[in-house]
Design a protein around this motif. Sequence first.
Motif, PDB file in Angstrom:
ATOM      1  N   ASP A 208      46.268  39.525  47.777  1.00 54.24           N
ATOM      2  CA  ASP A 208      46.770  39.579  49.158  1.00 54.24           C
ATOM      3  C   ASP A 208      47.707  40.759  49.394  1.00 54.24           C
ATOM      4  OD1 ASP A 208      45.452  37.122  49.738  1.00 54.24           O
ATOM      5  OD2 ASP A 208      47.118  36.035  48.820  1.00 54.24           O
ATOM      6  N   ASN A 209      47.379  41.899  48.785  1.00 52.03           N
ATOM      7  CA  ASN A 209      48.252  43.069  48.920  1.00 52.03           C
ATOM      8  C   ASN A 209      48.143  43.681  50.317  1.00 52.03           C
ATOM      9  OD1 ASN A 209      46.316  45.629  48.748  1.00 52.03           O
ATOM     10  ND2 ASN A 209      45.590  44.142  47.231  1.00 52.03           N
ATOM     11  N   ALA A 210      49.235  44.328  50.739  1.00 52.67           N
ATOM     12  CA  ALA A 210      49.324  44.868  52.092  1.00 52.67           C
ATOM     13  C   ALA A 210      48.447  46.091  52.307  1.00 52.67           C
ATOM     14  CB  ALA A 210      50.778  45.225  52.413  1.00 52.67           C
ATOM     15  N   LEU A 211      47.971  46.718  51.243  1.00 50.66           N
ATOM     16  CA  LEU A 211      47.077  47.866  51.388  1.00 50.66           C
ATOM     17  C   LEU A 211      45.644  47.455  51.677  1.00 50.66           C
ATOM     18  CD1 LEU A 211      48.076  50.409  48.561  1.00 50.66           C
ATOM     19  CD2 LEU A 211      48.256  50.745  51.030  1.00 50.66           C
ATOM     20  N   GLY A 212      45.331  46.195  51.404  1.00 50.18           N
ATOM     21  CA  GLY A 212      43.957  45.749  51.536  1.00 50.18           C
ATOM     22  C   GLY A 212      43.078  46.211  50.391  1.00 50.18           C
ATOM     23  N   ALA A 213      43.700  46.539  49.260  1.00 48.55           N
ATOM     24  CA  ALA A 213      42.933  46.983  48.088  1.00 48.55           C
ATOM     25  C   ALA A 213      42.152  45.814  47.501  1.00 48.55           C
ATOM     26  CB  ALA A 213      43.866  47.573  47.040  1.00 48.55           C
ATOM     27  N   ALA A 214      40.904  46.062  47.148  1.00 44.78           N
ATOM     28  CA  ALA A 214      40.054  45.021  46.576  1.00 44.78           C
ATOM     29  C   ALA A 214      40.516  44.668  45.169  1.00 44.78           C
ATOM     30  CB  ALA A 214      38.605  45.487  46.549  1.00 44.78           C
ATOM     31  N   ILE A 215      40.437  43.392  44.826  1.00 48.58           N
ATOM     32  CA  ILE A 215      40.808  42.919  43.496  1.00 48.58           C
ATOM     33  C   ILE A 215      39.565  42.941  42.616  1.00 48.58           C
ATOM     34  CG2 ILE A 215      41.914  41.084  42.183  1.00 48.58           C
ATOM     35  CD1 ILE A 215      43.611  42.353  44.422  1.00 48.58           C
ATOM     36  N   PRO A 216      39.613  43.587  41.466  1.00 51.76           N
ATOM     37  CA  PRO A 216      38.413  43.680  40.630  1.00 51.76           C
ATOM     38  C   PRO A 216      38.005  42.330  40.066  1.00 51.76           C
ATOM     39  CG  PRO A 216      40.311  44.574  39.473  1.00 51.76           C
ATOM     40  CD  PRO A 216      40.750  44.328  40.875  1.00 51.76           C
ATOM     41  N   ALA A 217      36.710  42.155  39.881  1.00 47.46           N
ATOM     42  CA  ALA A 217      36.204  40.933  39.263  1.00 47.46           C
ATOM     43  C   ALA A 217      36.803  40.797  37.859  1.00 47.46           C
ATOM     44  CB  ALA A 217      34.680  40.986  39.185  1.00 47.46           C
ATOM     45  N   GLY A 218      37.135  39.569  37.520  1.00 40.42           N
ATOM     46  CA  GLY A 218      37.686  39.324  36.194  1.00 40.42           C
ATOM     47  C   GLY A 218      39.192  39.460  36.110  1.00 40.42           C
ATOM     48  N   ALA A 219      39.847  39.857  37.209  1.00 42.49           N
ATOM     49  CA  ALA A 219      41.294  40.066  37.176  1.00 42.49           C
ATOM     50  C   ALA A 219      42.055  38.798  36.781  1.00 42.49           C
ATOM     51  CB  ALA A 219      41.784  40.599  38.515  1.00 42.49           C
ATOM     52  N   PRO A 220      41.734  37.617  37.317  1.00 44.66           N
ATOM     53  CA  PRO A 220      42.488  36.415  36.911  1.00 44.66           C
ATOM     54  C   PRO A 220      42.379  36.118  35.423  1.00 44.66           C
ATOM     55  CG  PRO A 220      41.295  36.012  38.952  1.00 44.66           C
ATOM     56  CD  PRO A 220      40.797  37.319  38.408  1.00 44.66           C
ATOM     57  N   ASP A 221      41.201  36.334  34.843  1.00 42.46           N
ATOM     58  CA  ASP A 221      41.034  36.076  33.416  1.00 42.46           C
ATOM     59  C   ASP A 221      41.863  37.047  32.580  1.00 42.46           C
ATOM     60  OD1 ASP A 221      39.275  34.026  33.963  1.00 42.46           O
ATOM     61  OD2 ASP A 221      37.480  35.265  33.715  1.00 42.46           O
ATOM     62  N   VAL A 222      41.876  38.321  32.966  1.00 46.49           N
ATOM     63  CA  VAL A 222      42.663  39.307  32.233  1.00 46.49           C
ATOM     64  C   VAL A 222      44.156  39.024  32.402  1.00 46.49           C
ATOM     65  CG1 VAL A 222      43.254  41.762  32.061  1.00 46.49           C
ATOM     66  CG2 VAL A 222      40.871  41.063  32.348  1.00 46.49           C
ATOM     67  N   GLU A 223      44.545  38.615  33.590  1.00 51.37           N
ATOM     68  CA  GLU A 223      45.948  38.263  33.826  1.00 51.37           C
ATOM     69  C   GLU A 223      46.372  37.131  32.892  1.00 51.37           C
ATOM     70  OE1 GLU A 223      48.577  36.080  37.281  1.00 51.37           O
ATOM     71  OE2 GLU A 223      46.916  37.368  37.918  1.00 51.37           O
ATOM     72  N   ALA A 224      45.550  36.105  32.789  1.00 49.71           N
ATOM     73  CA  ALA A 224      45.874  34.974  31.912  1.00 49.71           C
ATOM     74  C   ALA A 224      45.906  35.412  30.456  1.00 49.71           C
ATOM     75  CB  ALA A 224      44.858  33.853  32.117  1.00 49.71           C
ATOM     76  N   TRP A 225      44.981  36.282  30.072  1.00 45.38           N
ATOM     77  CA  TRP A 225      44.941  36.774  28.684  1.00 45.38           C
ATOM     78  C   TRP A 225      46.199  37.571  28.356  1.00 45.38           C
ATOM     79  CZ3 TRP A 225      44.914  41.599  26.357  1.00 45.38           C
ATOM     80  CH2 TRP A 225      44.580  41.624  24.996  1.00 45.38           C
ATOM     81  N   LEU A 226      46.621  38.432  29.267  1.00 45.13           N
ATOM     82  CA  LEU A 226      47.830  39.220  29.029  1.00 45.13           C
ATOM     83  C   LEU A 226      49.051  38.317  28.905  1.00 45.13           C
ATOM     84  CD1 LEU A 226      47.219  42.183  31.497  1.00 45.13           C
ATOM     85  CD2 LEU A 226      47.469  42.389  29.007  1.00 45.13           C
ATOM     86  N   ALA A 227      49.163  37.318  29.771  1.00 44.58           N
ATOM     87  CA  ALA A 227      50.296  36.402  29.701  1.00 44.58           C
ATOM     88  C   ALA A 227      50.337  35.685  28.356  1.00 44.58           C
ATOM     89  CB  ALA A 227      50.236  35.394  30.846  1.00 44.58           C
ATOM     90  N   ALA A 228      49.173  35.355  27.828  1.00 50.97           N
ATOM     91  CA  ALA A 228      49.109  34.661  26.542  1.00 50.97           C
ATOM     92  C   ALA A 228      49.415  35.575  25.366  1.00 50.97           C
ATOM     93  CB  ALA A 228      47.728  34.034  26.368  1.00 50.97           C
ATOM     94  N   ARG A 229      49.340  36.898  25.580  1.00 53.10           N
ATOM     95  CA  ARG A 229      49.594  37.843  24.487  1.00 53.10           C
ATOM     96  C   ARG A 229      51.071  38.187  24.332  1.00 53.10           C
ATOM     97  NH1 ARG A 229      45.567  36.250  24.130  1.00 53.10           N
ATOM     98  NH2 ARG A 229      46.779  35.201  22.510  1.00 53.10           N
ATOM     99  N   ILE A 230      51.871  37.977  25.362  1.00 52.57           N
ATOM    100  CA  ILE A 230      53.294  38.336  25.278  1.00 52.57           C
ATOM    101  C   ILE A 230      53.975  37.643  24.101  1.00 52.57           C
ATOM    102  CG2 ILE A 230      55.506  38.329  26.479  1.00 52.57           C
ATOM    103  CD1 ILE A 230      53.457  40.305  27.643  1.00 52.57           C
ATOM    104  N   PRO A 231      53.770  36.334  23.881  1.00 58.15           N
ATOM    105  CA  PRO A 231      54.421  35.685  22.740  1.00 58.15           C
ATOM    106  C   PRO A 231      53.997  36.228  21.386  1.00 58.15           C
ATOM    107  CG  PRO A 231      53.682  34.052  24.350  1.00 58.15           C
ATOM    108  CD  PRO A 231      53.074  35.358  24.750  1.00 58.15           C
ATOM    109  N   ASP A 232      52.859  36.902  21.318  1.00 65.29           N
ATOM    110  CA  ASP A 232      52.426  37.483  20.046  1.00 65.29           C
ATOM    111  C   ASP A 232      53.425  38.504  19.520  1.00 65.29           C
ATOM    112  OD1 ASP A 232      50.168  35.971  20.405  1.00 65.29           O
ATOM    113  OD2 ASP A 232      48.857  37.668  20.920  1.00 65.29           O
ATOM    114  N   HIS A 233      54.253  39.049  20.397  1.00 65.69           N
ATOM    115  CA  HIS A 233      55.180  40.106  20.012  1.00 65.69           C
ATOM    116  C   HIS A 233      56.509  39.575  19.462  1.00 65.69           C
ATOM    117  CE1 HIS A 233      53.064  43.715  21.673  1.00 65.69           C
ATOM    118  NE2 HIS A 233      52.424  42.760  22.335  1.00 65.69           N
ATOM    119  N   VAL A 234      56.681  38.258  19.395  1.00 70.01           N
ATOM    120  CA  VAL A 234      57.923  37.688  18.887  1.00 70.01           C
ATOM    121  C   VAL A 234      57.889  37.672  17.358  1.00 70.01           C
ATOM    122  CG1 VAL A 234      59.422  35.661  18.860  1.00 70.01           C
ATOM    123  CG2 VAL A 234      58.202  36.290  20.957  1.00 70.01           C
TER     124      VAL A 234
END
Length: 446
Positions: A208-234
Motif C-alpha cells: 500500500d505504498n504511496a508511489l503505487g509501486a507494484a509488489i513483486p510476487a513472492g514478497a510475503p514469503d521472502v519477508e517471512a524468511w528474512l525475519a526468521a533469519r535474524i535470530p541466526d546471527h545471535v
Amino acid sequence: MLTFASMRSAVTAPGFDGIARVMYWLMTRNVASRVISYTDPLTGARSLPGAIVASPSFATDGTGDTTQNYVFHWVRDAAIAAAEIAASGSRAGDPLVDLRMAQYAEFAATCQAATDDLATAVFTIDGRPRQGWSLQHDGPALQALMLLGAAERLDGPARDAARGVVERDLAFVVERAHDPATNLWEEVSGQSLFTRAVQLRALRAAPDNALGAAIPAGAPDVEAWLAARIPDHVDGNGRYLSVLDAQLRPDYDPNIDVVLACLHGAIPATDPHLLATVAELRRIWTDPASPFRYPINDIDAAEDLGPLVGRYPGDVYDGDNDPTDTTRDVVGHPWPVCSAALAELHYRVAAAIANDAAPPADDLSRPFFAQVGASGVATSEAVAALCRAGDRILRAIVSHSDHLSLSEQFDKESGFEKSVRELTWSYAAFLSAVRARRRVRPGGGG
C-alpha cells in the motif's frame, strides 16, 4: 559568523539544531545539481543532477590526506543522505528539497538503466557502473525505502521514475535475498545482518505504498524468511554477529553495523541482543583493560565527552593504507558515522522507554543501561540518562570536527580528522541522530 569560541560554546551547552543546520548545508555541497557540479577526476566526465558524491576527496587532489578516490555515487550512502534531505523540509513542501528529491529519483533511474545487475553498488557521477567493484545487496533496499518515504515530494516524471526504480529494487530484493554478498564495509562476502535487516524493512514498507509501486510476487514469503533469519546471527553470548558464512578478519565482531541494522533496518532499538552487542562495543573502545581502547576517549572523558567508536575492534583501515594488507598492526580509528550511530541508538532507546514507560530489565540489556547510569532508576531518569549519553557522543563529534566539517575518521590518538574529507555519510549520520533526539524531546533539539 561561526567562530571556534562560538562552536565550543555550542558544544558545552548543546545547540544541536543549529549545528545540524550548518552540517546540512555542508552535506548538500556534495549533492550534484544544475548549479553544483563535479568533475570525475579519472575521466573528466561531469556530474548529472541528483548524483550524491560520497566525498570530494581523491588521491591526487593536492591535500595529501588520503590515497582513496570517493568521487562516486554509492547507492547505499546516497540513499542514507537523501533520506536526510527529504526530512529537512516542511511536510507541506519545500521547493528546493522537492527538486533535490526529483533529481535524485531521476539519477537513480539513470543508474538502473545503465546496469543489468542492481547489486552494482557504486556508479560514476554521470551514471555509469564503477568497474571492478564488489556486488552488494543493501543498496536497492535502502534506495527503495528512501523513495517510498519521499513519495509526497515527487510528482510528474520524477514520480514515475521513482515508481520504476522502487519496483526494480523490490524485485531485486525478492530475487536475491537468499544470496550472499559483500557486506556494508565492503570487505567480506557472506550473509550480512545489516543487509537482511534493511531488506526486511523495505519489504515491510512496500504494501500500500504511496508511489503505487507494484509488489513483486513472492514478497510475503521472502519477508517471512528474512525475519526468521535474524535470530541466526545471535552468538553464544547473546550478541549479534555481523556476517555469517564468511571468511572474517580477526576481531570482526562486535561490529557497529549491527547498530546500523537497527537505525536503517528492522532491528528494534530495545532488542536485548542488540543492547548486549552495543554494551560490548562501548566497552572495547573505553575499558582501560581493552587492547582496542582509543586513547582519545580517555582525554575526552575528562571533558565529559564521548566515547568515539569505530567499526569493529580488528579494523586495519585508516584511509591511507591498503586495507587488504593484514600484516599491519591494528590501526583502526573512530568514525563519525559510527559514533553518531551510537548516539542515535541511545536516543531511540530513550524514546522507546518513554513510550512504554518501563526500561527493559533482562540480563542481556542490563550492561547497556548500567554503562550510562540508566538502570535501577525511574523511567524519567533513565530517559534523561540515555539522552545525556547520546549528547556526550555528539558533543565529542563536534569538538573534534574541523569547524563542523566532518571527514571519514578521527585519529584515535589525537582526535584530529583524517582520511577522506567532507564525507557525506558522516553528515547524514549526525543529522539522523539529531532528528532522533527531537523525537525524545518534542520541539527541542538543542
